[in-house]
Scaffold this active site. Structure first.
Site, PDB file in Angstrom:
ATOM      1  NE  ARG A 158      -3.681  -2.382   0.560  1.00 11.86           N
ATOM      2  CZ  ARG A 158      -3.657  -3.448   0.042  1.00 11.86           C
ATOM      3  NH1 ARG A 158      -2.370  -3.630  -0.718  1.00 11.86           N
ATOM      4  NH2 ARG A 158      -4.363  -4.376   0.314  1.00 11.86           N
ATOM      5  CB  SER A 210      -8.099  -1.669   5.172  1.00  7.17           C
ATOM      6  OG  SER A 210      -8.677  -2.902   4.325  1.00  7.17           O
ATOM      7  CD  GLU A 306      -5.121   0.804   3.040  1.00 12.58           C
ATOM      8  OE1 GLU A 306      -5.130  -0.266   3.584  1.00 12.58           O
ATOM      9  OE2 GLU A 306      -5.708   0.741   2.062  1.00 12.58           O
TER      10      GLU A 306
END
Ligand code: FAD
Length: 310
Positions: A158, A210, A306
């Site tokens: 990510r 998420s 994130e």
């Protein structure tokens, strides 16, 4: 080109946070983008996609830039170039219909092509970096084009250089992906069904997917934890042992935990949702802190967001 002042960002972030931006500009060509960058040099500018990985923490006192460019074209039999403003899932749907595979496991991930490279989106064992050949950008300072090879993007979990040393400097204008002829419709459909059962639907429940990244811990720490929690899921990797953040959060008894209008999603505790539809940024920030601190206290593992706080 759309040029709006003092607008609500509610339609531009999937969390459903109602804050304002001083200005919002949507360009429809690279020439327009260059003109905007030239005219507003030195001003605070944030380029967004669909706003599906952002948490606006307050009114934005600058210019929000968005791309209205959303076309894709084949450069050769196995190479497709997509403009930054195209929804990634629309691209995958088109490719699947045309009999191409390679990106189907990324189906239904919200967001646009530009951010797919910035975030290195991933799901079900596939990451954008596996299919990205190169990333075309404009340098916001010199207004020159710059092409980044896959390697130069320094993709990680990510993660990419566009989130670190290159942050804010380059605007991704298009991404070149590698695809191969092949049947992908069945896999795409299965993934869509699985995701719909587990994740909040954009437009129905506010979220940014998420909220936390899965942590990696040293082998020794994982071994010690395994003595205490033999059932702990764990995945050794070159970066360390990956432990699902969802498992850590669930162990802390935080599934369904609410704080103001925010809630830890029952079906997937990695996700924080705007449960009431009118959660304040502080509700989400404070709930995220509660989750992160609880996991740290119990496991001595820090889980990091994130989501991009703006
Ligand atoms: C329900 C849900 C499920 C999700 N599932 C997943 C998943 O399975 N896997 C996954 O990886 N992610 C997932 N996400 C997160 C999200 O979809 C991705 O991070 C996506 O890449 C964000 O795209 P966006 O266009 O909305 O970008 P934004 O959220 O608008 O922006 C993200 C970042 O990219 C920057 N950016 C955007 N466009 C450009 C550009 N053209 N040039 C330079 N910088 C740019 C922004 O400044 C910001 O820093 C999910 C989100 C939701 C809401």
């Amino acid at each position: 080109m759309r040029d709006l002042t003092n607008i609500s960002l509610l339609p531009y972030n999937t969390f459903g946070i109602d804050v304002k931006a001083k200005r919002f500009i949507e360009y429809t060509s690279l020439d327009e983008l260059r003109d905007v960058l030239k005219a507003h040099k030195g001003e605070q500018i944030l380029h967004i996609g669909q706003g599906s990985n952002l948490l606006f923490t307050k009114d934005f006192d600058g210019i929000i830039l968005h791309s209205g460019m959303a076309r894709a074209r084949f450069l050769d039999d196995e190479t497709v170039e997509a403009q930054n403003g195209l929804r990634l899932d629309d691209l995958i749907a088109q490719l699947t219909d045309m009999g191409y595979s390679g990106m189907e496991k990324l189906s239904l991930i919200p967001g646009e092509v530009g951010a797919s490279a910035v975030q290195n989106v991933g799901a079900y064992g596939v990451e954008a970096k596996d299919v990205i050949i190169r990333v075309n950008t404009i340098d916001t300072q010199t207004l020159e084009d710059r092409v980044f090879t896959n390697e130069e993007c320094r993709f990680g979990y990510r993660d990419s250089a566009f989130k670190h040393e290159l942050k804010g400097r380059y605007i991704v204008t298009s991404v070149v992906y590698h695809v191969t002829p092949g049947e992908a419709a069945k896999t795409r459909e299965e993934i869509i069904q699985t995701r719909m059962a587990k994740l909040p639907t954009v437009g129905e429940v506010g979220s940014a997917g998420s909220f936390f990244m899965n942590p990696f811990v040293p082998e020794q720490q994982a071994d010690e934890l395994l003595k205490q929690y033999p059932e702990m899921p764990h995945f050794p990797s070159p970066q360390g042992v990956k432990i699902p953040a969802a498992w850590l959060i669930e162990q802390c008894g935080l599934k369904g935990q609410t704080l103001g209008g925010a809630q830890v999603w029952q079906k997937q505790p990695l996700v924080i949702v705007n449960a009431t539809g009118n959660a304040k940024p502080e509700d989400i920030i404070n709930l995220a802190k509660l989750v992160s601190d609880s996991v740290f206290e119990r496991f001595n593992i820090r889980i990091n967001p994130e989501v991009n706080y703006i």
